[in-house]
Scaffold this motif. Structure first.
Motif, PDB file in Angstrom:
ATOM      1  N   VAL A  66      11.209  -0.440 -11.698  1.00  0.00           N
ATOM      2  CA  VAL A  66      11.817  -0.738 -12.995  1.00  0.00           C
ATOM      3  C   VAL A  66      13.339  -0.723 -12.889  1.00  0.00           C
ATOM      4  O   VAL A  66      14.026  -1.577 -13.464  1.00  0.00           O
ATOM      5  CB  VAL A  66      11.325   0.269 -14.053  1.00  0.00           C
ATOM      6  N   THR A 111       9.450  -0.827 -19.337  1.00  0.00           N
ATOM      7  CA  THR A 111       8.231  -1.583 -19.041  1.00  0.00           C
ATOM      8  C   THR A 111       7.805  -2.395 -20.247  1.00  0.00           C
ATOM      9  O   THR A 111       7.353  -3.543 -20.124  1.00  0.00           O
ATOM     10  CB  THR A 111       7.106  -0.622 -18.613  1.00  0.00           C
ATOM     11  N   LEU A 117       1.425  -4.649 -18.679  1.00  0.00           N
ATOM     12  CA  LEU A 117       2.696  -3.948 -18.852  1.00  0.00           C
ATOM     13  C   LEU A 117       2.749  -3.208 -20.182  1.00  0.00           C
ATOM     14  O   LEU A 117       3.162  -2.040 -20.245  1.00  0.00           O
ATOM     15  CB  LEU A 117       3.859  -4.938 -18.755  1.00  0.00           C
ATOM     16  N   SER A 164       0.096  -0.481 -14.253  1.00  0.00           N
ATOM     17  CA  SER A 164       1.442  -0.819 -13.782  1.00  0.00           C
ATOM     18  C   SER A 164       1.397  -1.477 -12.408  1.00  0.00           C
ATOM     19  O   SER A 164       2.064  -2.488 -12.170  1.00  0.00           O
ATOM     20  CB  SER A 164       2.307   0.440 -13.719  1.00  0.00           C
TER      21      SER A 164
END
Length: 290
Positions: free
Chosen positions: A142, A194, A211, A260
């Motif tokens: 991320v 996210t 997500l 994820s």
């Protein structure tokens, strides 16, 4: 170990760690990723055997694999690599499975390592696969695509929170609470970023849902973790460890980590020309957030 905890740990050993290693796209990890089933399968079998010599021996096989993985961290650091926030998150991810494996070997042998009872050791195993490896790895990913203070905060606070929680095991409940606060702040930041990635224009439906689901689940599971840590430190009512395993643990394993990793895998395979490994040369610009 309970059946539920065993299943969660198996998911971490057999799916989450190898999938996460693949996302790093680090060539020096290719060999250990290829050999990973030789370590993870014995470790998974060890979960279901009675405590004793055979279970301990199989757990040691898994520990060997995690130690080989952890040794990459100081090598990369010594070469001056991965010293930024995303890199620190990667190094944390490489090391934390070894912590889980150490607890596994002790628990399977019936040894109360550092005075911790076997129940705590059993729960340490999934914790450092998911709150350790998966969370740090995803925070680093991320951070790579979120070129701003929030991304850097996530990549640094997740490893720091994990370390503080580990230190709290030895110091006391209040120290563990501090670690839980830091880790929760980092994980909620990961969840926010996210969510923004999931809402970005041009995202395909499946990736978007993965997500968004991981972000939503993370908000709830970390609230549970924080409430448990507050209760332990203050004596206020809080969920039991059994309830935490069934909610926080299962939610983090399936809702956050697995969703994820699947989402990031889809991002890599569907936009190869615009992706970047955790330590690679390219930049994932699609869905960049502030």
């Amino acid at each position: 170990m309970s059946v539920l905890v065993n299943v969660i740990v198996m998911l971490g050993m057999l799916v989450v760690v190898p999938a996460g290693l693949r996302l790093t796209e680090l060539r020096e990890l290719d060999r250990i990723r290829q050999l990973w089933p030789l370590f993870a399968v014995p470790g998974a079998i060890a979960l279901w055997l009675p405590r004793g010599g055979p279970a301990t021996a199989l757990a040691c096989c898994y520990a060997l694999g995690t130690v080989l993985l952890a040794l990459y961290a100081p090598r990369r650091a010594a070469r001056g690599r991965d010293l930024g926030p995303a890199g620190i998150a990667l190094l944390t991810a490489l090391v934390t499975p070894a912590v889980a494996a150490t607890a596994l070997v002790a628990e399977r042998s019936g040894h109360e390592l550092f005075g911790f009872d076997l129940g705590i050791l059993a729960l340490t195993v999934p914790h450092f696969h998911f709150a350790g490896f998966a969370a740090a790895l995803i925070a680093g990913l991320v951070c790579r695509v979120s070129d701003g203070p929030a991304g850097r905060f996530a990549a640094l606070s997740v490893p720091l929170g994990t370390l503080l929680v580990l230190a709290g095991y030895f110091i006391g409940d209040w120290a563990e609470l501090v670690g839980a606060v830091v880790l929760t702040a980092g994980m909620w930041t990961v969840g926010l970023l996210t969510w923004r990635l999931g809402r970005a224009a041009g995202r395909d439906r499946t990736t978007r849902y993965l997500l968004l689901a991981s972000a939503a689940v993370l908000a709830a599971t970390m609230l549970l973790a924080l409430s448990w840590a507050v209760g332990e430190a203050t004596g206020l009512p809080h969920p039991s460890l059994t309830w935490m395993a069934a909610t926080h643990g299962l939610g983090n394993a399936l809702g956050f980590a697995l969703c994820s990793l699947l989402a990031w895998r889809r991002l890599r395979t569907r936009t190869p020309a615009r992706t970047e490994a955790l330590a690679g040369p390219r930049t994932l610009t699609e869905g960049r957030t502030a």
